[in-house]
Enzyme design. Sequence first.
Site, PDB file in Angstrom:
ATOM      1  CG  ASN A 151     -16.224  16.866 -10.319  1.00  0.00           C
ATOM      2  OD1 ASN A 151     -15.376  15.992 -10.182  1.00  0.00           O
ATOM      3  ND2 ASN A 151     -16.034  18.097  -9.908  1.00  0.00           N
ATOM      4  N   GLY A 164     -14.229   8.193  -7.012  1.00  0.00           N
ATOM      5  CA  GLY A 164     -13.437   8.589  -5.840  1.00  0.00           C
ATOM      6  C   GLY A 164     -12.527   9.774  -6.069  1.00  0.00           C
ATOM      7  N   GLY A 165     -12.835  10.591  -7.077  1.00  0.00           N
ATOM      8  CA  GLY A 165     -12.061  11.821  -7.288  1.00  0.00           C
ATOM      9  C   GLY A 165     -10.593  11.536  -7.527  1.00  0.00           C
ATOM     10  CB  THR A 181     -17.510   9.324 -10.362  1.00  0.00           C
ATOM     11  OG1 THR A 181     -17.121  10.675 -10.356  1.00  0.00           O
ATOM     12  CG2 THR A 181     -16.743   8.507 -11.345  1.00  0.00           C
ATOM     13  CB  SER A 216     -10.716  12.597 -15.938  1.00  0.00           C
ATOM     14  OG  SER A 216     -11.330  11.564 -15.212  1.00  0.00           O
ATOM     15  CB  SER A 217      -8.747  10.889 -11.042  1.00  0.00           C
ATOM     16  OG  SER A 217      -8.197  12.104 -10.628  1.00  0.00           O
ATOM     17  CG  ASP A 264     -12.467  16.833 -12.585  1.00  0.00           C
ATOM     18  OD1 ASP A 264     -12.043  16.789 -11.419  1.00  0.00           O
ATOM     19  OD2 ASP A 264     -13.206  15.952 -13.067  1.00  0.00           O
ATOM     20  CB  THR A 279     -17.246  11.634 -13.608  1.00  0.00           C
ATOM     21  OG1 THR A 279     -17.222  12.426 -12.427  1.00  0.00           O
ATOM     22  CG2 THR A 279     -16.605  12.424 -14.739  1.00  0.00           C
TER      23      THR A 279
HETATM   24  O1  DON Z   1     -13.010  12.759 -13.561  1.00  0.00           O
HETATM   25  C1  DON Z   1     -12.649  12.935 -12.405  1.00  0.00           C
HETATM   26  O2  DON Z   1     -11.508  12.714 -12.014  1.00  0.00           O
HETATM   27  C2  DON Z   1     -13.680  13.405 -11.358  1.00  0.00           C
HETATM   28  N1  DON Z   1     -14.754  14.087 -12.058  1.00  0.00           N
HETATM   29  C3  DON Z   1     -14.159  12.232 -10.561  1.00  0.00           C
HETATM   30  C4  DON Z   1     -15.071  12.659  -9.427  1.00  0.00           C
HETATM   31  C5  DON Z   1     -15.458  11.541  -8.532  1.00  0.00           C
HETATM   32  O3  DON Z   1     -15.046  10.422  -8.671  1.00  0.00           O
HETATM   33  C6  DON Z   1     -16.353  11.900  -7.397  1.00  0.00           C
HETATM   34  N2  DON Z   1     -16.877  10.718  -6.782  1.00  0.00           N
HETATM   35  N3  DON Z   1     -16.594  10.191  -5.800  1.00  0.00           N
END
Ligand code: DON
Length: 331
Positions: free
Chosen positions: A164, A236-237, A144, A215-216, A186, A162
């Site tokens: 992911n 940041g997931g 991301t 998604s976050s 996700d 992202t």
């Molecule tokens: O969309 C989302 O919530 C995830 N695909 C985000 C993943 C992410 O931020 C990983 N990086 N640090």
Amino acid sequence: MAAHGGLITLADLKNYKVIERRPLQGDYKGYHVITAPPPSAGGIGILQMMDMLARTNYQANGADSVKAIHYEAEVMRRFYADRSEYLGDPAFYNVPVKPLLSPGYIARRVSSIDPLHATPSEMVGPGLPKAYEASLRWQETNQTTHYNVVDKYGNAVAVTYTLNGSFGNGITVPGLGFLLNNEMDDFVAKPGAPNMFGMVGGDANAIEPGKRPVSSMTPTIITKNGKLFMVVGAPGGSRITTGVLQVILDVLDFGMNPQDAVDLPRFHQQWKPDYLYLENGFSEQVRAALQRMGYVLQPIPSVARVEAIVDKNGLLEGGTESKLHGKVAGY
Ligand code: DON
């Protein structure tokens, strides 16, 4: 895809349509917040958590006080419980955006916070009334990066995209030079099974053909009196939404400039697992006080790598995670 045994066909790619969606909007203490709509959970999260906090005086003792951490962690817990149940692709699932953001619901939700104790996640569920849940329409038919840009006229964009995981699924398309993502993570693979960010969920975010995962991502623009005030977002997931929330609060409520806000150690609560994740930098006294309140502390290297620009009447200030990959630049 065929060479690696993948399931996606050329027809799938031909049928894929980009959807331009209207952002979610809300107000907080005189600021106007413009943020990501479903299938991202981020915008509902930011608006719900900020509205819950506006009904407390969580900020009374400062940004890194036990009181601020406690109230912020408890609103995070409540939002992530809702997210696990009610967030999905709106094309497949009737996401109850209005009920989740309604003032009555938010007031009821925040009233369950005990000022002196962590609420065990087992005692917090998705919070909409059962009668409402029954009326939900279940449609059975069917790494991301974030950057902000502001120009001299005050036009602003907040972009999060992202793959992911880092380098996505690790496969680059020969001759085309882009990486394929591993976005399937996700989705909820099965009820109760945590994904790579430890997130759990249910049917709303189950895997279905043609469906987009929750998604976050939380790209957000904040205005004041109709003028740009702040642009913010992060990778940041599952911790994106809480990281973005804290940087916004540090600027709006604790008067910090964006760099100090990004540099302040952050924490994260996502309902399940029932941990309070802490970055390095919290004092022993704060940690001990949180443990006495019932939090189970868990160290974490980073709660989202937040990037922000604040527009102070035309003077642009940037905040970035410079110790990692971030950068602030003016042209
Ligand atoms: O969309 C989302 O919530 C995830 N695909 C985000 C993943 C992410 O931020 C990983 N990086 N640090």
